[in-house]
Design an enzyme around this catalytic site. Structure first.
Site, PDB file in Angstrom:
ATOM      1  N   LYS A 124      11.669  -3.385   2.729  1.00  0.00           N
ATOM      2  CA  LYS A 124      10.736  -2.483   3.405  1.00  0.00           C
ATOM      3  C   LYS A 124      10.926  -1.040   2.944  1.00  0.00           C
ATOM      4  O   LYS A 124      10.523  -0.110   3.609  1.00  0.00           O
ATOM      5  CB  LYS A 124      10.916  -2.580   4.920  1.00  0.00           C
ATOM      6  N   CYS A 125      11.513  -0.866   1.786  1.00  0.00           N
ATOM      7  CA  CYS A 125      11.808   0.450   1.229  1.00  0.00           C
ATOM      8  C   CYS A 125      10.645   0.904   0.338  1.00  0.00           C
ATOM      9  O   CYS A 125       9.955   0.080  -0.263  1.00  0.00           O
ATOM     10  CB  CYS A 125      13.104   0.353   0.407  1.00  0.00           C
ATOM     11  N   GLY A 126      10.458   2.198   0.232  1.00  0.00           N
ATOM     12  CA  GLY A 126       9.420   2.743  -0.635  1.00  0.00           C
ATOM     13  C   GLY A 126       9.687   2.512  -2.113  1.00  0.00           C
ATOM     14  O   GLY A 126       8.809   2.746  -2.946  1.00  0.00           O
ATOM     15  N   LEU A 127      10.873   2.046  -2.451  1.00  0.00           N
ATOM     16  CA  LEU A 127      11.233   1.822  -3.851  1.00  0.00           C
ATOM     17  C   LEU A 127      11.090   0.351  -4.274  1.00  0.00           C
ATOM     18  O   LEU A 127      11.557  -0.027  -5.342  1.00  0.00           O
ATOM     19  CB  LEU A 127      12.674   2.294  -4.103  1.00  0.00           C
TER      20      LEU A 127
END
Length: 156
Positions: A34-37
């Site tokens: 669920k990370c932007g990366l």
């Protein structure tokens, strides 16, 4: 001491020794679905497919230490496979910083320093290990895998 002295667990909780990767170039990554990366999953998978036959392995270790991961390793690994097409090995949910950090990550961070000293700054911090089990490089969370492909090739 080198990386082969550590035992880890698969996403299903099955323990094994990293010694099984002896003679291979490894990239150990702390992941979060669920990370932007998460776009890096695609690049990591491309590198894995391109170089795995030359002795390259990526080991993914989901971590919820930054509050961006699913609640358990099985769900995290399934999301990696279904959403991002990951085929490299995924492992148990681990902590990467602090007293409760997994021993592997304590070792990795002691061997290389990042922007925050020993601590892992964020999800998708990557550690490159040579064929002898030595940690040779640490890449920041924002370092895209395609940008350090030449570093991997150098150790292959």
């Amino acid at each position: 001491m080198n990386i082969y002295e550590f035992e880890v667990k698969t996403e299903k909780g099955e323990p094994y020794s990293l010694e099984q990767y002896k003679g291979k170039v490894l990239l150990v990554v702390n992941t979060a679905t669920k990370c932007g990366l998460t776009g890096q999953f695609e690049e990591l998978e491309e590198l894995y497919k391109k170089y795995k036959d030359q002795g390259f392995e990526i080991l993914g270790f989901p971590s919820n230490q930054f509050k961006q991961e699913l609640p358990n390793a099985t769900d995290a690994a399934e999301a990696c496979r279904l959403i991002y097409g990951v085929t490299f090995p995924m492992h148990e949910l681990v902590k990467v910083n602090g007293e409760d950090a997994h021993p592997l990550f304590k070792y990795l961070t002691e061997q290389t320093k990042g922007l925050l000293g020993k601590n892992v700054k964020w999800n998708f911090t990557k550690f490159l290990i040579d064929r002898e089990g030595n940690v040779v490089k640490r890449f920041a969370p924002t370092d895209k895998p395609s940008k350090f492909e030449s570093e991997i090739v150098k150790y292959l």
